[in-house]
Design an enzyme around this catalytic site. Structure first.
Site, PDB file in Angstrom:
ATOM      1  CG  ASP A 205      43.139  26.088   6.067  1.00 18.20           C
ATOM      2  OD1 ASP A 205      42.052  26.639   5.836  1.00 18.20           O
ATOM      3  OD2 ASP A 205      43.226  24.935   6.511  1.00 18.20           O
ATOM      4  CG  ASP A 207      43.031  20.408   8.299  1.00 18.96           C
ATOM      5  OD1 ASP A 207      42.467  21.324   8.911  1.00 18.96           O
ATOM      6  OD2 ASP A 207      42.908  19.224   8.642  1.00 18.96           O
TER       7      ASP A 207
HETATM    8  N1  LIG Z   1      41.156  23.552   7.852  1.00 17.41           N
HETATM    9  C1  LIG Z   1      39.855  23.739   7.927  1.00 17.41           C
HETATM   10  N2  LIG Z   1      39.074  22.871   8.633  1.00 17.41           N
HETATM   11  C2  LIG Z   1      37.741  23.058   8.697  1.00 17.41           C
HETATM   12  N3  LIG Z   1      37.082  24.059   8.122  1.00 17.41           N
HETATM   13  C3  LIG Z   1      37.807  24.949   7.424  1.00 17.41           C
HETATM   14  N4  LIG Z   1      37.444  26.046   6.742  1.00 17.41           N
HETATM   15  C4  LIG Z   1      38.548  26.585   6.213  1.00 17.41           C
HETATM   16  N5  LIG Z   1      39.652  25.861   6.547  1.00 17.41           N
HETATM   17  C5  LIG Z   1      39.204  24.825   7.305  1.00 17.41           C
END
Ligand SMILES: Nc1ncnc2[nH]cnc12
Ligand SMILES: CSC[C@H]1O[C@H](OP(=O)(O)O)[C@H](O)[C@@H]1O
Length: 287
Positions: A205, A207
């Protein structure tokens, strides 16, 4: 022997021969699960699911010390960590595999060392991953035509909640590339145990900093995770013979991290801690 620590979405490695789940012993408590022992091309390999089968254990509750100690006791010398991460950079799109080479440790609720009062030791974490293992991971990923990026800084947050927008922007301003919750203290403990360690971070992703992804959701992560997991398992199988056939071994010092690290005088050492450290620091303490 190669050891794999599987993260979110990677709870098993199919296609190994002569597999069996074995109870792994540690003097630092309970590891996350039994360890899957198997063979690939006639060579042994050990696999440990970091969160346990069924993803039972949260990042803050993982007994990282027991996991590393148990792998060392089984004869593991090289640890490949497979981890899901969020991206802090536009060019690291979901689906990209990043072979990270630096960490910023922002965790605060975890046991971070095998050492302590009665046996004080300080190891270097300047270069926290093994270059040779990273080379093998990169070569294997390129051969499989995985979209792979070599190098990057992984910000390790405590969790369990994902970051706020201000935190995400802060980590970007620090130059971090990906974010996750598990690679510290894992990498520190692998170094203390004189194991080679490298991570393949699978971007799931963007974030929350990304304008098109203002919320991180587990639903979106799991979707990408399932797409990534098969490639991760393929990568593990492809990297194994490279590591196993690497007669030259590690030249970056991982295997001798404790050489000059222990400060406590022999007569001031705690006998109980010496006993607990029989695997982690056996090379040094049993001389
Ligand atoms: N955005 C994210 N923040 C923290 N851990 C994750 N693991 C996968 N995506 C994450
Ligand atoms: C799946 S969402 C967050 C979860 O995934 C990562 O774990 P791992 O490194 O074991 O794959 C992240 O660090 C969180 O624990």
């Amino acid at each position: 022997m190669l050891g794999i620590i599987g993260g979110s979405g990677v709870y098993n490695i199919e296609g190994l021969e002569n597999t069996r789940w074995v109870k792994a012993e540690s003097s630092f408590g309970e590891p996350s699960d039994e360890v899957l022992m198997g063979e690939l091309n006639g060579e042994s390999i050990a696999f440990l699911p970091r969160h346990g089968r069924g993803h039972r254990i949260s990042p803050s509750d993982i007994n990282f010390r027991a996991n590393i100690d148990a792998l060392k006791r089984l004869g593991v010398t090289d640890v490949v960590s497979v981890s899901a991460v969020g991206s802090l950079r536009e060019h690291l799109a979901p689906g990209t595999f990043v072979i990270v080479d630096q960490f910023i440790d922002r965790t605060f609720a975890r046991e971070k060392s095998f050492f302590g009062s009665g046996m004080v030791a300080h190891v270097s974490m300047a270069r926290p991953v093994c270059k040779r293992l990273g080379d093998h991971l990169e070569a294997a990923a390129r051969q499989m035509e995985i979209n792979v990026v070599r190098g990057g800084t992984y910000l390790v947050m405590e969790g369990m909640q994902f970051s706020s927008l201000a935190e995400s922007e802060l980590y970007r301003s620090w130059g971090c590339d990906v974010i996750g919750m598990t690679n510290m203290p894992e990498a520190k403990l692998a170094r203390e145990a004189e194991l080679c360690y490298a991570t393949v971070a699978m971007v799931t992703d963007y974030d929350c900093w990304h304008p098109d992804h203002d919320h991180v959701t587990v639903e979106a992560i799991v979707k990408v995770l399932l797409e990534n997991a098969d490639r991760a398992r393929g990568l593990v199988k492809s990297v194994a013979p490279r590591v196993q056939n690497d007669a030259a071994g590690c030249e970056c010092g991982c295997r001798h991290a404790l050489q000059y690290a222990i400060l406590t005088a022999p007569e001031a050492r705690d006998p109980e801690l010496i006993e607990k450290l029989s695997a982690v620091a056996g090379r040094i303490l049993n001389r």
